[in-house]
Design a protein around this motif. Structure first.
Motif, short mmCIF file in Angstrom:
data_model
loop_
_atom_site.label_atom_id
_atom_site.label_comp_id
_atom_site.label_asym_id
_atom_site.label_seq_id
_atom_site.Cartn_x
_atom_site.Cartn_y
_atom_site.Cartn_z
N THR A 106 6.83 127.82 47.34
CA THR A 106 7.00 128.24 46.36
C THR A 106 6.15 129.39 45.89
OG1 THR A 106 8.56 126.54 45.70
CG2 THR A 106 8.05 128.10 44.00
N PHE A 107 6.86 130.49 45.27
CA PHE A 107 6.16 131.14 44.99
C PHE A 107 6.34 131.87 43.55
CE2 PHE A 107 4.49 135.91 44.42
CZ PHE A 107 3.14 135.06 44.84
N VAL A 108 5.76 131.54 42.18
CA VAL A 108 6.19 131.96 41.12
C VAL A 108 5.27 132.95 40.73
CG1 VAL A 108 6.79 131.33 38.65
CG2 VAL A 108 6.71 129.53 40.75
N TYR A 109 5.88 134.25 40.72
CA TYR A 109 5.26 135.24 40.15
C TYR A 109 5.47 135.79 38.59
CZ TYR A 109 4.67 140.10 39.68
OH TYR A 109 3.92 141.76 39.12
N VAL A 110 4.69 135.82 38.10
CA VAL A 110 4.59 136.52 36.42
C VAL A 110 4.67 137.69 36.17
CG1 VAL A 110 3.46 136.45 34.10
CG2 VAL A 110 3.11 134.93 35.47
N SER A 111 6.10 138.21 35.95
CA SER A 111 6.14 139.48 35.85
C SER A 111 6.83 140.36 34.82
CB SER A 111 8.15 139.65 36.36
OG SER A 111 8.47 141.08 35.85
N GLY A 112 7.45 140.06 33.81
CA GLY A 112 7.61 141.14 32.78
C GLY A 112 9.06 141.20 31.96
N ALA A 113 9.46 141.23 31.08
CA ALA A 113 10.82 141.21 30.26
C ALA A 113 10.77 143.29 30.11
CB ALA A 113 10.63 141.15 29.02
N GLY A 114 11.57 143.01 30.87
CA GLY A 114 12.38 144.86 31.47
C GLY A 114 11.95 145.62 32.06
N ALA A 115 11.55 144.56 33.29
CA ALA A 115 11.00 144.86 34.59
C ALA A 115 11.90 145.47 35.04
CB ALA A 115 10.59 143.69 35.08
N ASP A 116 12.43 146.21 36.40
CA ASP A 116 13.57 147.18 36.61
C ASP A 116 12.99 147.87 38.22
OD1 ASP A 116 15.52 148.69 37.50
OD2 ASP A 116 16.67 149.26 35.43
N LYS A 127 6.68 146.32 38.16
CA LYS A 127 7.19 145.70 38.23
C LYS A 127 8.26 145.00 38.93
CE LYS A 127 3.44 143.37 35.44
NZ LYS A 127 3.06 141.69 36.00
N GLY A 128 9.88 145.66 38.92
CA GLY A 128 10.33 145.18 39.33
C GLY A 128 11.07 146.06 40.78
N GLU A 129 9.89 146.59 41.44
CA GLU A 129 9.79 146.74 42.59
C GLU A 129 9.06 145.20 43.90
OE1 GLU A 129 8.34 150.46 43.72
OE2 GLU A 129 9.46 151.69 43.18
N THR A 130 7.89 145.62 42.54
CA THR A 130 7.12 143.64 43.10
C THR A 130 8.80 143.17 43.45
OG1 THR A 130 5.52 144.80 42.06
CG2 THR A 130 5.25 142.17 42.64
N GLU A 131 8.91 142.66 42.19
CA GLU A 131 10.44 141.72 41.96
C GLU A 131 10.90 141.68 43.61
OE1 GLU A 131 10.87 140.68 38.03
OE2 GLU A 131 12.43 141.59 38.70
N MET A 143 10.82 134.72 39.66
CA MET A 143 10.27 135.97 38.57
C MET A 143 10.20 135.43 37.15
SD MET A 143 9.94 137.78 41.41
CE MET A 143 9.49 136.82 42.12
N PHE A 144 9.37 135.16 37.03
CA PHE A 144 9.27 134.75 35.29
C PHE A 144 8.57 135.60 34.44
CE2 PHE A 144 7.74 130.02 34.60
CZ PHE A 144 8.76 129.55 35.73
N ARG A 145 9.64 136.44 33.65
CA ARG A 145 9.62 137.42 32.65
C ARG A 145 9.24 136.69 31.30
NH1 ARG A 145 14.75 141.15 34.66
NH2 ARG A 145 14.27 141.76 36.88
N PRO A 146 8.72 136.57 30.57
CA PRO A 146 8.38 135.97 29.90
C PRO A 146 8.88 136.38 28.37
CG PRO A 146 6.28 135.70 31.24
CD PRO A 146 7.16 136.76 31.61
N GLY A 147 8.50 137.21 28.23
CA GLY A 147 8.24 138.75 27.19
C GLY A 147 7.46 138.56 25.92
N TYR A 148 7.21 137.66 25.17
CA TYR A 148 6.02 137.33 24.23
C TYR A 148 5.79 136.13 23.94
CZ TYR A 148 3.51 136.38 19.77
OH TYR A 148 2.22 136.27 19.10
N ILE A 149 4.69 136.23 24.43
CA ILE A 149 3.91 134.50 24.68
C ILE A 149 2.86 133.64 23.67
CG2 ILE A 149 2.41 133.18 26.49
CD1 ILE A 149 3.37 134.90 28.83
#
Length: 215
Positions: A106-116, A127-131, A143-149
């Motif tokens: 398993t590979f969990v990647y911290v991306s970002g809300a709005g990645a495209d 970020k979107g290309e990375t996903e 892909m984790f897009r956590p928004g405000y943390i």
């Protein structure tokens, strides 16, 4: 489970490390980075290494069940070339190495809300290309897009501006969460959700704040 953690000295990574060390589902944590975490625990082993060059490190990375990739930088003031080197090139270098050493892990990647991948904003596009690149590897990629943390339990951001924001929002967080809970999460919940995903997966591959909190 045995997990590798990249970015353990950042705000998200420190929160994830805390949850891994507390959770009985995790038997061992390998933290890989350039700086020491300052944490001592029987489960934890640290390897300090230049992450832009993984040669000489492969012998340390095999045999793990999951990788939690929490390493990242702000795009503010960065050229796209430099941001891509850290965000895309480094992430894919690690993921491709793990896909070869431990296919199916398993590979969990911290991306970002709005990645495209087709977004207009530079950071969102990279970020979107990375996903997209991660999701085609022979890994169980999420892909984790956590928004405000909201940082919890003494975890802090290394960015001065962010630290100031968190100080202001901390007393208001319970109210804000009632109002905007679907767009907010905490370092504690991000860590627990990653462990759950490593244990049993998730209904979808791209997870927003509400998905993370549910897990």
């Amino acid at each position: 489970m045995r997990v590798i953690l990249f970015g353990a000295t950042g705000m998200i990574g420190r929160g994830v490390l805390r949850e891994c060390l507390l959770d009985d589902r995790i038997s061992a944590v390998l933290a890989v980075g350039r700086s020491p975490t300052g944490v001592t625990h029987a489960k934890l082993r640290e390897v300090r290494h230049d992450l832009l060059d993984l040669s000489g490190l492969e012998g340390e990375l095999g045999g793990y069940d999951a990788c939690f990739f929490c390493l990242g930088v702000s795009s503010a003031g960065m050229r796209e070339e430099d941001y891509r080197r850290v965000t895309f090139d480094l992430t894919l270098s690690v993921a491709r190495t793990l896909a070869r050493l431990s296919p199916g892990s398993t590979f969990v990647y911290v991306s970002g809300a709005g990645a495209d991948a087709h977004g207009r904003a530079m950071w969102a596009r990279v970020k979107g290309e990375t996903e997209v690149a991660l999701l085609v590897l022979p890994l169980k990629g999420f892909m984790f897009r956590p928004g405000y943390i909201q940082p919890m339990y003494g975890v802090t951001s290394r960015t001065r501006l962010y630290r100031a924001v968190y100080v202001v929002t901390r007393p208001m967080f319970p109210m804000l969460r009632r109002l905007f809970g679907g767009a907010m999460t905490t370092t504690e919940q991000v860590g627990k959700a990653m462990i759950t995903v490593a244990e049993r997966g998730a209904p979808k591959r791209i997870l927003g704040p509400a998905d993370i909190n549910s897990l």
